[in-house]
Design a protein around this motif. Sequence first.
Motif, PDB file in Angstrom:
ATOM      1  N   PHE A   4     -12.548  -6.576  11.595  1.00  0.00           N
ATOM      2  CA  PHE A   4     -12.789  -6.789  10.169  1.00  0.00           C
ATOM      3  C   PHE A   4     -11.490  -6.709   9.380  1.00  0.00           C
ATOM      4  O   PHE A   4     -11.217  -7.564   8.530  1.00  0.00           O
ATOM      5  CB  PHE A   4     -13.783  -5.759   9.641  1.00  0.00           C
ATOM      6  N   LEU A   5     -10.674  -5.687   9.655  1.00  0.00           N
ATOM      7  CA  LEU A   5      -9.425  -5.523   8.907  1.00  0.00           C
ATOM      8  C   LEU A   5      -8.486  -6.706   9.112  1.00  0.00           C
ATOM      9  O   LEU A   5      -7.729  -7.072   8.204  1.00  0.00           O
ATOM     10  CB  LEU A   5      -8.727  -4.227   9.330  1.00  0.00           C
ATOM     11  N   ALA A   6      -8.547  -7.327  10.282  1.00  0.00           N
ATOM     12  CA  ALA A   6      -7.694  -8.488  10.548  1.00  0.00           C
ATOM     13  C   ALA A   6      -8.052  -9.672   9.664  1.00  0.00           C
ATOM     14  O   ALA A   6      -7.213 -10.544   9.397  1.00  0.00           O
ATOM     15  CB  ALA A   6      -7.796  -8.884  12.021  1.00  0.00           C
ATOM     16  N   SER A   7      -9.295  -9.711   9.192  1.00  0.00           N
ATOM     17  CA  SER A   7      -9.726 -10.831   8.358  1.00  0.00           C
ATOM     18  C   SER A   7      -9.811 -10.460   6.873  1.00  0.00           C
ATOM     19  O   SER A   7     -10.062 -11.316   6.030  1.00  0.00           O
ATOM     20  CB  SER A   7     -11.097 -11.333   8.821  1.00  0.00           C
ATOM     21  N   ALA A   8      -9.607  -9.191   6.554  1.00  0.00           N
ATOM     22  CA  ALA A   8      -9.743  -8.734   5.166  1.00  0.00           C
ATOM     23  C   ALA A   8      -8.553  -9.180   4.321  1.00  0.00           C
ATOM     24  O   ALA A   8      -7.422  -9.228   4.800  1.00  0.00           O
ATOM     25  CB  ALA A   8      -9.871  -7.215   5.121  1.00  0.00           C
ATOM     26  N   HIS A   9      -8.811  -9.499   3.054  1.00  0.00           N
ATOM     27  CA  HIS A   9      -7.758  -9.910   2.122  1.00  0.00           C
ATOM     28  C   HIS A   9      -8.205  -9.594   0.695  1.00  0.00           C
ATOM     29  O   HIS A   9      -9.407  -9.488   0.415  1.00  0.00           O
ATOM     30  CB  HIS A   9      -7.444 -11.393   2.272  1.00  0.00           C
ATOM     31  N   PRO A  10      -7.274  -9.424  -0.238  1.00  0.00           N
ATOM     32  CA  PRO A  10      -7.616  -9.012  -1.604  1.00  0.00           C
ATOM     33  C   PRO A  10      -8.552  -9.955  -2.338  1.00  0.00           C
ATOM     34  O   PRO A  10      -9.244  -9.535  -3.266  1.00  0.00           O
ATOM     35  CB  PRO A  10      -6.245  -8.957  -2.308  1.00  0.00           C
ATOM     36  N   GLU A  11      -8.605 -11.230  -1.939  1.00  0.00           N
ATOM     37  CA  GLU A  11      -9.442 -12.193  -2.657  1.00  0.00           C
ATOM     38  C   GLU A  11     -10.879 -12.228  -2.142  1.00  0.00           C
ATOM     39  O   GLU A  11     -11.711 -12.953  -2.700  1.00  0.00           O
ATOM     40  CB  GLU A  11      -8.840 -13.597  -2.547  1.00  0.00           C
ATOM     41  N   MET A  12     -11.189 -11.481  -1.097  1.00  0.00           N
ATOM     42  CA  MET A  12     -12.546 -11.540  -0.551  1.00  0.00           C
ATOM     43  C   MET A  12     -13.536 -10.965  -1.562  1.00  0.00           C
ATOM     44  O   MET A  12     -13.265  -9.973  -2.227  1.00  0.00           O
ATOM     45  CB  MET A  12     -12.641 -10.820   0.802  1.00  0.00           C
ATOM     46  N   ARG A  13     -14.689 -11.623  -1.679  1.00  0.00           N
ATOM     47  CA  ARG A  13     -15.698 -11.255  -2.660  1.00  0.00           C
ATOM     48  C   ARG A  13     -17.006 -10.911  -1.959  1.00  0.00           C
ATOM     49  O   ARG A  13     -17.359 -11.512  -0.947  1.00  0.00           O
ATOM     50  CB  ARG A  13     -15.945 -12.410  -3.639  1.00  0.00           C
ATOM     51  N   GLY A  14     -17.723  -9.965  -2.522  1.00  0.00           N
ATOM     52  CA  GLY A  14     -19.015  -9.580  -1.986  1.00  0.00           C
ATOM     53  C   GLY A  14     -19.126  -8.087  -1.867  1.00  0.00           C
ATOM     54  O   GLY A  14     -18.833  -7.357  -2.817  1.00  0.00           O
ATOM     55  N   CYS A  15     -19.545  -7.582  -0.695  1.00  0.00           N
ATOM     56  CA  CYS A  15     -19.589  -6.149  -0.462  1.00  0.00           C
ATOM     57  C   CYS A  15     -19.482  -5.880   1.027  1.00  0.00           C
ATOM     58  O   CYS A  15     -19.610  -6.795   1.851  1.00  0.00           O
ATOM     59  CB  CYS A  15     -20.858  -5.525  -1.043  1.00  0.00           C
ATOM     60  N   LEU A  16     -19.237  -4.623   1.363  1.00  0.00           N
ATOM     61  CA  LEU A  16     -19.044  -4.223   2.751  1.00  0.00           C
ATOM     62  C   LEU A  16     -20.080  -3.174   3.137  1.00  0.00           C
ATOM     63  O   LEU A  16     -20.171  -2.122   2.507  1.00  0.00           O
ATOM     64  CB  LEU A  16     -17.632  -3.658   2.927  1.00  0.00           C
ATOM     65  N   LEU A  17     -20.877  -3.463   4.176  1.00  0.00           N
ATOM     66  CA  LEU A  17     -21.770  -2.475   4.782  1.00  0.00           C
ATOM     67  C   LEU A  17     -21.013  -1.915   5.976  1.00  0.00           C
ATOM     68  O   LEU A  17     -20.772  -2.624   6.953  1.00  0.00           O
ATOM     69  CB  LEU A  17     -23.079  -3.121   5.228  1.00  0.00           C
ATOM     70  N   LEU A  18     -20.648  -0.657   5.910  1.00  0.00           N
ATOM     71  CA  LEU A  18     -19.688  -0.095   6.850  1.00  0.00           C
ATOM     72  C   LEU A  18     -20.268   1.095   7.609  1.00  0.00           C
ATOM     73  O   LEU A  18     -20.671   2.099   7.013  1.00  0.00           O
ATOM     74  CB  LEU A  18     -18.438   0.336   6.068  1.00  0.00           C
ATOM     75  N   ASP A  19     -20.300   0.958   8.942  1.00  0.00           N
ATOM     76  CA  ASP A  19     -20.729   2.068   9.791  1.00  0.00           C
ATOM     77  C   ASP A  19     -19.675   3.166   9.733  1.00  0.00           C
ATOM     78  O   ASP A  19     -18.474   2.888   9.670  1.00  0.00           O
ATOM     79  CB  ASP A  19     -20.896   1.573  11.231  1.00  0.00           C
ATOM     80  N   LEU A  20     -20.122   4.401   9.768  1.00  0.00           N
ATOM     81  CA  LEU A  20     -19.188   5.521   9.651  1.00  0.00           C
ATOM     82  C   LEU A  20     -18.405   5.763  10.940  1.00  0.00           C
ATOM     83  O   LEU A  20     -17.191   5.957  10.916  1.00  0.00           O
ATOM     84  CB  LEU A  20     -19.944   6.797   9.261  1.00  0.00           C
ATOM     85  N   CYS A  21     -19.090   5.741  12.078  1.00  0.00           N
ATOM     86  CA  CYS A  21     -18.449   6.080  13.354  1.00  0.00           C
ATOM     87  C   CYS A  21     -18.450   4.893  14.302  1.00  0.00           C
ATOM     88  O   CYS A  21     -19.516   4.403  14.680  1.00  0.00           O
ATOM     89  CB  CYS A  21     -19.172   7.263  14.007  1.00  0.00           C
ATOM     90  N   MET A  22     -17.251   4.442  14.663  1.00  0.00           N
ATOM     91  CA  MET A  22     -17.102   3.352  15.622  1.00  0.00           C
ATOM     92  C   MET A  22     -16.009   3.712  16.606  1.00  0.00           C
ATOM     93  O   MET A  22     -15.141   4.547  16.309  1.00  0.00           O
ATOM     94  CB  MET A  22     -16.774   2.043  14.877  1.00  0.00           C
ATOM     95  N   PRO A  23     -16.000   3.102  17.787  1.00  0.00           N
ATOM     96  CA  PRO A  23     -15.038   3.483  18.822  1.00  0.00           C
ATOM     97  C   PRO A  23     -13.576   3.310  18.431  1.00  0.00           C
ATOM     98  O   PRO A  23     -12.735   4.144  18.783  1.00  0.00           O
ATOM     99  CB  PRO A  23     -15.396   2.553  19.990  1.00  0.00           C
ATOM    100  N   ASP A  24     -13.251   2.234  17.723  1.00  0.00           N
ATOM    101  CA  ASP A  24     -11.833   1.962  17.469  1.00  0.00           C
ATOM    102  C   ASP A  24     -11.284   2.671  16.242  1.00  0.00           C
ATOM    103  O   ASP A  24     -10.127   3.057  16.201  1.00  0.00           O
ATOM    104  CB  ASP A  24     -11.583   0.458  17.381  1.00  0.00           C
ATOM    105  N   CYS A  25     -12.107   2.833  15.214  1.00  0.00           N
ATOM    106  CA  CYS A  25     -11.677   3.545  14.010  1.00  0.00           C
ATOM    107  C   CYS A  25     -12.900   3.920  13.196  1.00  0.00           C
ATOM    108  O   CYS A  25     -13.949   3.284  13.299  1.00  0.00           O
ATOM    109  CB  CYS A  25     -10.704   2.706  13.182  1.00  0.00           C
ATOM    110  N   THR A  26     -12.754   4.943  12.370  1.00  0.00           N
ATOM    111  CA  THR A  26     -13.892   5.391  11.571  1.00  0.00           C
ATOM    112  C   THR A  26     -14.024   4.556  10.305  1.00  0.00           C
ATOM    113  O   THR A  26     -13.082   3.888   9.879  1.00  0.00           O
ATOM    114  CB  THR A  26     -13.728   6.864  11.157  1.00  0.00           C
ATOM    115  N   GLY A  27     -15.198   4.628   9.702  1.00  0.00           N
ATOM    116  CA  GLY A  27     -15.410   3.929   8.447  1.00  0.00           C
ATOM    117  C   GLY A  27     -14.479   4.414   7.360  1.00  0.00           C
ATOM    118  O   GLY A  27     -13.992   3.628   6.534  1.00  0.00           O
TER     119      GLY A  27
END
Length: 221
Positions: free
Chosen positions: A53-76
């Motif tokens: 997700f972070l690789a595709s994130a950019h300041p112009e993105m619009r909408g909202c983020l539903l974010l899991d708290l605990c994931m293997p690679d990094c936390t929410g």
Amino acid sequence: MGGIAENDMRHARQCADSTVYIVDDDAGVCEALSTVLEAEGFKTRCFQTGSAFLASAHPEMRGCLLLDLCMPDCTGLEIQKALAQHEVQIPVVFLTGYGTLPTSSEAFRAGALDFLQKPVEHDLLVTRVAEAISMDAKHSAHGLQALSVRQRYAHLSGREREVLRFVVNGLSTKEMAREMGLSHRTVDTHRAHLMRKMGCSNLLQLMKEIGPLLEEEGFLE
């Protein structure tokens, strides 16, 4: 749902460029959330790792983020901090099966819109997403308005900016003329040019346009 929630829902569905980004390492959860939200008219995009997700994130993105708290690679929370560092201001709604009070408090302090426990109720999920997208759309519109004001201000001459500073400080034309060492008529000319360039027909409109930016360092320099 009534009143405000219905208005948020209608507004959110009208935001064609808005996307609900779902970040959860459980493919089943991603699919279930996406199915529910797309049935309600929202556009979704799923990621099963925070890094993707972070690789595709950019300041112009619009909408909202539903974010899991605990994931293997990094936390929410780590994702939330990374977004802030890269000035991605999309509203965040956390979803978790085992959140704690300290964790939720940290999320809220960092600007999270909500912190929901899995499994989340259908209507609550849809309502929070609609609120988040509506909020994001309003913030985006405000940002575009502020950018427009800054661009118009950039085209003012030095004298016109000086007049604007005096207007903000409440000086009359007579007082401006005395401070600037100019004639009353010349000050009126500068003010007329200022109003035209700023796209305002009266001083009340001018103050309304620039009001939100007056706290910015250097705006009137």
